[in-house]
Enzyme design. Structure first.
Site, PDB file in Angstrom:
ATOM      1  N   ASP A 107      33.403  16.132  24.889  1.00 25.50           N
ATOM      2  CA  ASP A 107      33.827  14.729  24.511  1.00 25.50           C
ATOM      3  C   ASP A 107      33.114  13.645  25.396  1.00 25.50           C
ATOM      4  O   ASP A 107      33.277  13.818  26.535  1.00 25.50           O
ATOM      5  CB  ASP A 107      35.276  14.475  24.863  1.00 25.50           C
ATOM      6  CG  ASP A 107      36.190  15.235  23.911  1.00 25.50           C
ATOM      7  OD1 ASP A 107      35.657  16.345  23.166  1.00 25.50           O
ATOM      8  OD2 ASP A 107      37.488  15.476  24.274  1.00 25.50           O
TER       9      ASP A 107
ATOM     10  N   SER B 130      39.620  14.455  29.188  1.00 25.76           N
ATOM     11  CA  SER B 130      39.033  13.233  28.742  1.00 25.76           C
ATOM     12  C   SER B 130      39.543  11.778  29.191  1.00 25.76           C
ATOM     13  O   SER B 130      40.733  12.160  29.488  1.00 25.76           O
ATOM     14  CB  SER B 130      38.997  13.167  27.187  1.00 25.76           C
ATOM     15  OG  SER B 130      38.069  14.324  26.914  1.00 25.76           O
TER      16      SER B 130
END
Length: 489
Positions: free
Chosen positions: A40, A100
């Protein structure tokens, strides 16, 4: 408090791993780690005049593992520079992973907001998650704050899925949304803070149903052309015809939001990209007032042949988002990507195609821009041809208004085809970016996009335009060689 041992060790590991990387599929103008795994994008932000992109990174292996935050920066969204690893999972607040999150400029202090991951039983995938903060004044070296975790646990009605905070400021207050799940239904929950340290739970901003997955990862919430957009990456949506073909999806809902009531009235969930490899998209607003998006250019459980080469994963080109007249998001490459054009390889205008027409390419990093009039043809194809039978095919069927991307002869032997339905038109505009092991297709000035990893064994030699059951007109087509910003030999 943060020690530097984890970051130093991770940096040294990457430097050693770089020496063993096979460059055959290494990308020339996309964001990658110097070696080993990434997924990500995190912390997209403009800070002191520079663009910063962080990413999920495992510096010790080409497979997913304990997540660190890798880091690059750029002055122009084109030429990227690797910076030291920003976060390592070495503290009580994040001992099994710095997952993330996002980044904000807090009056000259670059603040990272991220999820700490903690295994209870790794073999059974039992875990809990919290939200943390790290700060920097130079944009390079980060210190985790003593208040961590700033959000210790999710609300009482939540599952243990509680990750990927996205933070923004409105007036004097900071807002945070977090991806979450309740009873196997994906949702996004909302917090508010006066200072980024003390957070008040506001409630559920949006939630799905059985058809929209069991977990909504990587949420993002922003205004676009007067509307509010919720971007997210649902896990668990079932395939439906040409839709939701990948293991997990990325898409959006558009509507109206009332802050004082925490009420988001929105439309249906719409996929954002129709290729094989596009996930976990994040956006930011730059000083030109552009909403810019970057995604992970891979997909969970897909074939990833670069693992054998000592690296895995990349990010997409930066894309500018706008809202179309019919209320859908359009994505086009940021204007700066024209700086990648190193040499014009070929160009043609007003070429009638009764069967086929071929343009020379000779390369593995190039851009093709083409406009086709398809009034009198049932089908048209654009074929990127390599050696032997290698080819990547874009085929448009006017009877169905569908564009097909076929990568089955360029490294995706299994599940190599994706399709997207377009608005009926006698004209097809394509802008295609090929970068050794990736293709990004922008259709009709952002009406749709298709992003896929491809793995041809040799450079392409031509672009072939084919017309079936009638004539088509190639109004114009240009091909540029694109530069290698990394210069990895």
């Amino acid at each position: 408090m943060l020690t530097t041992n984890g970051i130093q060790q991770a940096t040294e590991a990457v430097e050693q791993a770089k020496k063993k990387v096979n460059n055959r599929h290494r990308l020339g103008y996309h964001i990658m780690a110097p070696a080993n795994w990434i997924n990500d994008p995190n912390g997209l932000v403009q800070f002191k005049g520079e663009y910063h992109v962080f990413y999920q990174h495992h510096p010790y292996d080409e497979n997913w593992g304990p997540m660190h935050w890798g880091h690059v920066k750029s002055l122009d969204l084109v030429n990227w520079e690797h910076l030291p690893i920003a976060l390592a999972p070495e503290d009580a607040c994040d001992k099994d992973g710095c997952f993330s999150g996002s980044a904000v400029d807090n009056d000259g202090e670059l603040t990272l907001i991220y999820t700490g991951h903690h295994y209870i039983d790794k073999e059974r995938d039992l875990f809990y998650q919290n939200q943390n903060i790290a700060v920097s004044t130079d944009g390079v070296h980060f210190k985790k704050v003593v208040e961590n975790p700033v959000i210790e646990k999710p609300p009482a009605d939540s599952s243990h899925h509680f990750r990927d905070p996205k933070v923004w400021k409105r007036g004097r207050d900071w807002y945070m949304i977090v991806g979450n799940s309740k009873n196997n239904i994906g949702r996004v929950i909302l917090y508010r803070s006066p200072n980024l340290r003390n957070w008040e739970y506001i409630g559920v901003l949006a939630e799905g149903n059985e058809q929209l997955g069991y977990m909504w990862e990587c949420p993002d919430f922003f205004e676009l052309n007067g509307k509010h957009v919720l971007l997210m990456s649902p896990q668990g949506i079932k395939e439906a015809g040409d839709h939701f073909k990948n293991l997990f999806q990325t898409g959006y809902m558009i509507g109206e939001y009332e802050y004082d009531k925490n009420k988001f009235g929105h439309g249906e969930f719409i996929e954002l990209d129709y290729g094989h490899d596009f996930y976990a998209v994040q956006t930011f607003l730059d000083d030109k007032n552009r909403r810019i998006a970057i995604g992970w250019m891979d997909m969970w459980e897909s074939d990833m042949p670069t693992k054998k080469d000592g690296w895995c994963g990349a990010l997409t080109l930066p894309r500018e988002l706008t809202l179309s007249a019919d209320g859908k998001i359009k994505m086009v490459p940021v204007a700066e990507v024209t700086q990648l054009r190193e040499k014009k390889l070929s160009a043609i205008e007003n070429q009638t195609i009764t069967s086929s027409y071929e343009m020379g390419v000779q390369g593995s990093m190039f851009e093709v821009e083409a406009v086709l009039e398809v009034t009198n043809a049932e089908k048209v194809e654009l074929v990127l041809r390599g050696i032997e039978n290698e080819a990547t095919v874009l085929a448009y069927d006017k009877s169905t208004n569908k564009l097909r991307l076929d990568c089955s002869k360029s490294g995706k032997k299994k599940d190599g085809i994706r399709r997207v339905k377009l608005a009926a038109s006698d004209q097809l505009k394509l802008r295609i970016f090929v970068d050794r092991s990736s293709i990004e297709v922008f259709i009709n000035e952002g009406e749709a996009t298709m992003t896929s990893r491809i793995y041809p064994t040799e450079p392409y030699r031509s672009v072939e335009f084919t017309s079936c059951s009638g004539k088509s007109l190639l109004k114009k087509a240009t091909c540029w060689k694109l530069k290698d910003i990394w210069n990895e030999k």
